[in-house]
Enzyme design. Sequence first.
Site: not given
Length: 164
Positions: A130, A92
């Site tokens: 997460s 990311r």
Amino acid sequence: MAETLAIYPGSFDPITKGHLDLIERGSRIFERLVVAVLVNLEKEPLFSVDERVDMLREVTKGKTNVSVETFSGLLVDYAQRKKANAIMRGIRAFSDYEYEFQMALMNHKLSPTLETVFLMPGESYTYISSRLVREIFRHGGSVKDLVPPVVEDRLREKAKANKG
Ligand code: PNS
């Protein structure tokens, strides 16, 4: 030539929209994609492995070349058993790079013919993780835009059960 098979390993606790975006991209590149949930007995997860597998199967059910499995032990051994050509991981931001770089090099050292392929999620998913989803959930915040609806439902059920 044998079909290209990639393994997308992770904890997926829980699966986010970023993971799902990556699964979609991976399923277009590889002939088969196996999403592999690590069975890690040391961690205290939010969702059990069975719950995570259930949710992953639910969100990938329309994709005929994607399957969901669990694995334990070394990823390279599992990949060898599956006769996989590649490990797929998402990157990311720069902050992911160090960890991913180290893991890819170590896996390469352990299994020189196994390649790690990095994909970037769509830019609107780059800030989702997460860990942050779990944190927001723990503090009662909304994770609506961060996870698929099935995960949101399960989190709501969990919150209800926690309240007793
Ligand atoms: O989503 P995560 O938690 O960042 O995924 C990490 C994962 C599951 C890919 C990694 O911990 C792993 O592959 N574990 C299996 C054990 C192993 O092979 N360790 C050596 C990695 S270099």
